[in-house]
Each structure stands twice: as structure tokens, then as C-alpha cells.
Motif scaffolding. Structure first.
Motif, PDB file in Angstrom:
ATOM      1  N   GLU A  91      -5.410   5.911   4.773  1.00  0.00           N
ATOM      2  CA  GLU A  91      -5.521   5.220   3.490  1.00  0.00           C
ATOM      3  C   GLU A  91      -5.268   6.138   2.397  1.00  0.00           C
ATOM      4  O   GLU A  91      -5.949   7.175   2.607  1.00  0.00           O
ATOM      5  N   PRO A 143      -2.500  -0.510  -2.726  1.00  0.00           N
ATOM      6  CA  PRO A 143      -2.598   1.152  -2.315  1.00  0.00           C
ATOM      7  C   PRO A 143      -2.272   1.179  -0.785  1.00  0.00           C
ATOM      8  O   PRO A 143      -2.824   0.395  -0.004  1.00  0.00           O
ATOM      9  N   VAL A 144      -1.637   2.459  -0.347  1.00  0.00           N
ATOM     10  CA  VAL A 144      -1.089   2.556   0.917  1.00  0.00           C
ATOM     11  C   VAL A 144      -2.298   2.480   1.900  1.00  0.00           C
ATOM     12  O   VAL A 144      -3.290   3.103   1.789  1.00  0.00           O
ATOM     13  N   ASN A 145      -2.204   1.527   2.747  1.00  0.00           N
ATOM     14  CA  ASN A 145      -3.041   0.835   3.849  1.00  0.00           C
ATOM     15  C   ASN A 145      -4.607   0.686   3.394  1.00  0.00           C
ATOM     16  O   ASN A 145      -5.432   0.699   4.397  1.00  0.00           O
TER      17      ASN A 145
END
Ligand SMILES: Nc1ncnc2c1ncn2[C@@H]1O[C@H](COP(=O)(O)OP(=O)(O)O)[C@@H](O)[C@H]1O
Ligand SMILES: [Mg+2]
Lengths: 251, 489
Positions: A91, A143-145
Motif C-alpha cells: 500500500e 491511493p495505491v492498494n
């Protein structure tokens, strides 16, 4: 396409040898499955190919289309066409998924001496590929993951793969933690990317993934080496009998 | 991701030294005699043609200062400052008090150009079409020019140097100066009251929304010189102003003292948004030189429903000691503090805020992001105090620290005092590291290491950057990238 010869690698911290003379050849257009017991070194192989710090290659070679990749820094390997779909995607708080994808794509293009992708082209590309993987607008903006379910994270890995268009795709237990529907979506995503000039190394424990992504070749990895190679039927045999026979052979 | 790219390009473009504002302007200065006594203060006051009451005010402060002790509670350490080994006044000889841009020494204009600060009255700051920014440029101890004054005066707005305000608008200065930060407030504020040289004065009349960003750029140039600026901003009933402060200094082996005082007053329904991009010289990689930044900033939400919002991006200074605060006096008033404090090398940061809830239904919001790299120490120190009568007060603090590398430190020191059982005070704090896994994840997708770090850091500070005026957010993002150069791998 991928040619690994007598690869030896150890863990830098304690000098423990994990890969012990591994040979593997994957031709363009092929899908190879790698199976094997826990701790055999499957993830280690994927990490060593992608260039993760913490491992030391002590012998052997790995080339992609004849070019030595073990000498390249990991960002350069990515630009050259190596992609690893992680077993546990990370993440990155505060960094939008789209922002991340665009930064990654443009870095790779730059490293290859290509120009940046235009924003409209990029948007079109993302929209098309995200649609195929049932990735919503909301997931693209987040946001990413961060806060993604297990299945969403894996789908996101495949989206990155679809956008970055690598030559060699390594999937490390992409099926773990997926329910049957998610497994189908992910497999379809992977199948859509199969092409004559792309190769896949699919690491898995289960036949059920290979029902969806049909491999050309199946290998058994045990104690850091490929101990058996066969066709798709080998996976079925493993499913029925377990690894015991092969593990003993290797011992 | 244009900004990240720019960050990285900028980082690459810089070779050994990361601080690009470290140059010195060759200009002849007039200095006060070295050291500090009552004559120094008379000298400064005379230079500025100040009224008698102002000199008395200064002398009174000086006498108090002599009885005070330097504070030692902050988590910073530095050798004792020799206050007699400093100059307290330095002004370019050529431009004592210019009236317009044409009168300013071209060498000074070139300095500001080099610093990227717009002194021409036209659309400014690259990439922001039509955005106007009025600038007060303070060079060592004097304001050298203030732009857009005419246009602002059409709206009844006063924007000028505080020296000029004392002469032209004494009634306003007398009414407000020292009412937010009293002369006796603390060691450095008292010193500042005695010797302050220049700074900005802003007055927004009732009901006026200031039509452009106002900003002040502080530049320390002269050697062995302390800078003691004083800023006073008053927003009358129902008015609004957004103000930005920027600062840089040449690269020197010696430490220089900067002790500023900023006072904000917001009347009924008024709003002041105060942003700082602090980039004083931080010292070299061995911790030599750099600015001691000892600053007192406070806002008074004097009227009901008023609002004061502090946003700061702190990347410079060898030592930072700074707590922009809000006194929430008016009922339903709001205070905000958004901070990004980056420390690298040997920098020491002890910064935070104070929110003092006096009125009913007052609310405060604190978002602090500390990033420590190198051998630096970064402390968040924040106080939330709720008065017995502050019914319905609410306060929320979120304080995150990010560590890069193994030799730096992050510390969080919250003080919560509530004398009102119905107040709602929340505090959240996290400390994280850029993990090797995060970094490798980005790099394995093709991002070079510095770009991966910049991306992760920008993600970390995003909610605060969003509070800055757009044109400065990009600048701040770049600055953060440059400040963290060489912090990984
Ligand atoms: N970074 C690492 N640090 C320490 N040990 C590791 C590391 N990576 C892998 N190992 C060890 O290497 C062996 C092989 O692990 P791995 O490659 O993850 O196996 P597999 O994926 O086949 O289950 C295990 O004993 C594991 O504990
Ligand atoms: Mg594994």
C-alpha cells in the motif's frame, strides 16, 4: 525469451543458499507454471529476477532476449520488460493509483528513450484496461492498494501489467486469497495479455488457477532447483499425489 | 506527476550543494555598530524615522529582555548565542527607502529575480496565468519594495512595510502592535520587540475580500547579522486575505539568528490564511552554518465566526523553534494549523502549534506531517487548551511522522488541557518509515529510487500541500524533494 542457467542465490543477511543451480528456459508466447512446496524458493526466484535487494547471486545467469538482466538495477529491468505481480502488493498512502501508473509508465518510457504518453492517450488506455478487469473509477482514484480487498489488490497488479506491457510477466501466487469470481476476472485479464511476444511464469500451488490460465509447460521447484518438467498433465498429477515424490527425488 | 518529475529533475540538476539560494549579493550595506545596547535601539529607531512612542516601546522591551532567560525546554541544542557579536541593523546603502520599482538598485532586483520572486507588476509565477501576487521584499533589515500598492489601495487595503506603517498609519499600528504577542511574551519575542527592523503591515477594511495573494519575501544577506522582522496583519469585519511568506539566506559557515514576530488579528466573520514556505539556509552536510529560526507567530480570532489558518512548509534552517498559534476568542471561531516539516542533514526542528479555546463552539484542526532524514531530529510540540467557558469546543489533531533512514529521530509532544468537560478533543499520531517493500514496489514498476522516494513522500504530505495556494503547492513540493536529496541509498 527468458534463459536462466545454473542460478545460485543466497540470502544476503545470513548467507543461506536458496536457489541452488536453477535452470529454466521460457520461450516467447509460452506460459510456464512453477509449482512446489512452501519454502522451495519460488518467491525467491521471482525476487531475484525482479532485482529485490537482500539477495546475492553467487553463480549462474539470467538473460531476457539475450540481455543479462542480473546486472541491471531493478528500475532498468522493469523498463527492459520484467514485471512481477507481487504475492503481497504494497500500500502507498496518499499516492493516487492513476498517478502511480502514469509515473511508472513514463519512467519506463523515458528509460527506453521514448517520449511521455499524452494524458488523453493514457486515460483511454487506463479506461479500457480497467474496464476489462472490472476496476471501478473509485479504485483508480484511491491511493495505491490502500483499503483494497485481497482480490482488488490482485486485480490492480494485473492492471499495472496491462498498462506497462512487459515482455516477461511473473505472477507470484496471484490466485491466493481470491474467490472463484475474482479468480476468473484475473485469469481473463492474464489470458487477454497472452501474445506471441510475451512470456509468463505463473507461480502457484493450485490446479484451479491452471484451469483458467492453461500452461504450456509445468515445472516442479524443490529446494532451489527445477526437479521435474512436464506438460499440463503434470499439474494434475501433483494435485492428486502431492509433491512428496519429487521432493524425495531432489533430496 | 509533473511535479514529481520536476522534483527529480531539480534534484539531479543540483550537484554537490543542494541549497540553490546560497549565493551572496555584492552590495554595500550600512550597518549599526556591532552589539546591542540602548544606543543600538536608538540607532534603529532613528534610521526608521520612528515616532517617539515607538522608541519608548522598544526601550521598554529591551529593559525587560535584559531580565529574561533564554528558554531551554525545546528539544534542540546549540552553542550559546553571543548577542554582542551580532549586527542588529543592515541596509543596502543604495536603496534606503525606495518609492517605486525604478528606484530599486538593479543588483537587488537581480537578487530577487535569481530567487524566483516576482517583483514586476504583471502576471507572475511560471505557469499560473493571470495570477497576481503583491510582494513586499525585505532585504536584511529593510523593505526594498512593495508591489501592487496602488491597485490594492483602490480597495482600501493597506500593504506596506511596517516601518512605513508606523509613519503613515500610526493609529493602526499603535492600536494593534503587541496586542497578540505581548512585549513580555517570551525571550525572542521580547528581543524582537526591542530591535525589530522591518516586515510587512497589512490592513484589510471591513467587508473587503483581498483581490490577490499578498506575500513577503525575507532575505538575509549581510554577514553576522540577525534578522528581526515583524509582521502585523489585521482583517476587519467580514474581510478575507491570503498571505504568503518566503525566506532564504546565503550559505555561510556561521550561524545566523532570525527571530521574527508575526501577529494576526481577525475580527468578526473575517478570515486570514497565512502560508509559509520557510527555506532559510539549513547548514552544510556536516552541520556547519545555517539559520537559527526562533519565531513567534500568533493569531487572534478576536471576532465571532472568525477564522485563522496557518499552513507551513518548513524545509530550511539549522534550528527551527516555531509554534504558530491561534487564540480562539470569538464564539464559533476556527483555528487551523497545517504543517509539513522536513529535516535532513543535522537539522533540528521543534515546531507545532497552540490552540487556545476561549469562546463557545470554537474549533481547531491540526494536521502535522514531519519527515526526518539524515541525522536530523524532528519534534512536533502541540498544545490544545480549552477554557472552562468554552462550551462546545472541538479540537482534532492528526500528527504523522515519517522516518527515512536509521539515524534520524521523530518525536511527538502533545499537551492537552481541558477545563471544560463537554469539550471534544481528539488526538491521533502515527510514526512510520518508508518501508523497503514500498520502495521496491515502486522501483520494480520502473521508478528510479529518488523518484520513488519523492512519490511516497508527496503521498505522505498530500493533505497538507492541498491547503497551500495552488501556485505555491508546486513550489513546496519541489522544495521537499530537493531537501530530501541523498536521503536514501
Ligand atoms: N528476505 C528473506 N530473508 C530471510 N529469509 C528469506 C527471505 N526470502 C526468503 N527467505 C527464506 O527462503 C526460503 C525460500 O522462501 P520462498 O522463496 O519465499 O519460498 P516459496 O515462495 O517457494 O514458498 C524460505 O526458507 C524463506 O524463509
Ligand atoms: Mg512464495
Amino acid at each position: 525469451m527468458l534463459e536462466i542457467k545454473n542460478l545460485h542465490a543466497e540470502i544476503e543477511a545470513d548467507g543461506r543458499e536458496i536457489l541452488r543451480g536453477l535452470d529454466l528456459t521460457v520461450k516467447a508466447g509460452e506460459v510456464h507454471a512453477i509449482m512446489g512446496p512452501n519454502g522451495a524458493g519460488k518467491s525467491t526466484l521471482s525476487h531475484v529476477l525482479a532485482g529485490k535487494p537482500g539477495y546475492k547471486v553467487t553463480d549462474g545467469s539470467a538473460t531476457l532476449d539475450g540481455v543479462d538482466i542480473l546486472d541491471m538495477d531493478p528500475a532498468m529491468r522493469a523498463a527492459t520488460g520484467v514485471f512481477l505481480a507481487f504475492q503481497y502488493p504494497v500500500e502507498i498512502p496518499g499516492v493516487g493509483n492513476m498517478t502511480f501508473l502514469k509515473a511508472a509508465l513514463n519512467s519506463q518510457r523515458k528509460a527506453r528513450g521514448e517520449g511521455e504518453i499524452s494524458t488523453p492517450d493514457f486515460m483511454r488506455l487506463v479506461r479500457t484496461e480497467a474496464g476489462k478487469l472490472k476496476i471501478t473509477q473509485d479504485m483508480l482514484k484511491r491511493p495505491v492498494n490502500v483499503g483494497f480487498s485481497g482480490g482488488e489488490k490482485k486485480r490492480n497488479e494485473i492492471l499495472q501489467m496491462a498498462i506497462l506491457q512487459p515482455k516477461l510477466c511473473i505472477l507470484d501466487e496471484t490466485d491466493s486469497g481470491l474467490d472463484i469470481d475474482a479468480l476468473k476476472v484475473v485469469s481473463e485479464g492474464v489470458n487477454a495479455l497472452r501474445s506471441p511476444d510475451r512470456a509468463f511464469v505463473v507461480i502457484t500451488h493450485y490446479q484451479r488457477l491452471l484451469d483458467h490460465i492453461r500452461p504450456d509447460v509445468v515445472h516442479v521447484l524443490s529446494k532451489g532447483r527445477i526437479v521435474k518438467t512436464g506438460g499440463p498433465e503434470l499439474a494434475l498429477e501433483l494435485e492428486a499425489k502431492g509433491y512428496a515424490d519429487f521432493v524425495d527425488e531432489a533430496a | 506527476m509533473a511535479a514529481v518529475k520536476e522534483t527529480v529533475d531539480q534534484v539531479r540538476a543540483i550537484d554537490v550543494d543542494q541549497y540553490k539560494y546560497g549565493f551572496e549579493t555584492e552590495i554595500e550595506s550600512e550597518l549599526a555598530p556591532k552589539g546591542l545596547d540602548e544606543d543600538t535601539i536608538r540607532f534603529i529607531s532613528a534610521k526608521k524615522n520612528e515616532p517617539e512612542w515607538m522608541l519608548d516601546w522598544r526601550l521598554d522591551a529591551y529593559r525587560r529582555w535584559l531580565t529574561m532567560e533564554e528558554p531551554s525546554w525545546a528539544r534542540v541544542s546549540y552553542p550559546k548565542i553571543d548577542f554582542q557579536d551580532l549586527y542588529y541593523y543592515a541596509a543596502p546603502k543604495t536603496t534606503p527607502a525606495p518609492k517605486s520599482l525604478d528606484e530599486v538598485d538593479p543588483e537587488l532586483l537581480r537578487t530577487y529575480e535569481k530567487l524566483g520572486i516576482p517583483l514586476k507588476e504583471q502576471a507572475v509565477l511560471a505557469g499560473v496565468e493571470g495570477a497576481k501576487i503583491a510582494v513586499d521584499a525585505v532585504f536584511d533589515s529593510v523593505s526594498v519594495v512593495t508591489t501592487f500598492r496602488e491597485e490594492l489601495s483602490k480597495h482600501g487595503i493597506i500593504f506596506c512595510s511596517i516601518s512605513e506603517a508606523m509613519r503613515e498609519h500610526p493609529e493602526l499600528v499603535k492600536k494593534y502592535l503587541g496586542t497578540v504577542v505581548p512585549v513580555t511574551d517570551n525571550y525572542y519575542a521580547t528581543l524582537n520587540s526591542a530591535v525589530f527592523s522591518d516586515g510587512s503591515f497589512v490592513w484589510i477594511p471591513e467587508g473587503v475580500r483581498c483581490p490577490m495573494e499578498l506575500s513577503t519575501y525575507f532575505r538575509i544577506n549581510e554577514k553576522k547579522t540577525g534578522q528581526f522582522e515583524r509582521t502585523l496583519i489585521i482583517a476587519e469585519k467580514g474581510s478575507y486575505v491570503s498571505y504568503l511568506e518566503g525566506c532564504t539566506a546565503p550559505q555561510r559557515d556561521e550561524n545566523q539568528l532570525h527571530a521574527a514576530v508575526v501577529e494576526l488579528v481577525a475580527m468578526e466573520d473575517a478570515e486570514i490564511k497565512y502560508s509559509t514556505v520557510q527555506n532559510w539556509y539549513p547548514g552544510d552536510k556536516d552541520g556547519r552554518g545555517g539559520i537559527y529560526n526562533f519565531v513567534t507567530k500568533r493569531g487572534d480570532c478576536r471576532g465571532a465566526r472568525s477564522k485563522i489558518s496557518w499552513t507551513q512548509v518548513e524545509t530550511g534552517s539549522a534550528i527551527t523553534w516555531k509554534y504558530p498559534s491561534c487564540i480562539l476568542r470569538g464564539d464559533d471561531s476556527k483555528g487551523e494549523f497545517y504543517s509539513i516539516a522536513v529535516s535532513n542533514g543535522h537539522q533540528q526542528v521543534d515546531s507545532g502549534t497552540k490552540m487556545i479555546h476561549l469562546g463557545k463552539n470554537t474549533s481547531s484542526r491540526i494536521i502535522s506531517k514531519g519527515i526526518s532524514a539524515g541525522k536530523s531530529q524532528n519534534t512536533y510540540r502541540g498544545q490544545v487548551k480549552v477554557n472552562r467557558k468554552a462550551d462546545g469546543a472541538r479540537s482534532f489533531t492528526n500528527c504523522d511522522s515519517l522516518l527515512i533512514g536509521h539515524d534520524c529521530g521523530a518525536h511527538t509532544v502533545p499537551y492537552l488541557e481541558s477545563a471544560n468537560p463537554r469539550a471534544k478533543v481528539e488526538h491521533e499520531a502515527t510514526t512510520s518509515k518508508i518501508s523497503d517493500d514500498q520502495l521496491f514496489y515502486c522501483i520494480s514498476r520502473g521508478l528510479p529510487t529518488e523518484e520513488a522516494v519523492a512519490l511516497i513522500v508527496n503521498g505522505f504530505v498530500r493533505d497538507v500541500l492541498q491547503q497551500l495556494p495552488m501556485e505555491f503547492a508546486v513550489e513546496a513540493q519541489k522544495l521537499i524533494g530537493v531537501s530530501l536529496e541523498g536521503s536514501v541509498g
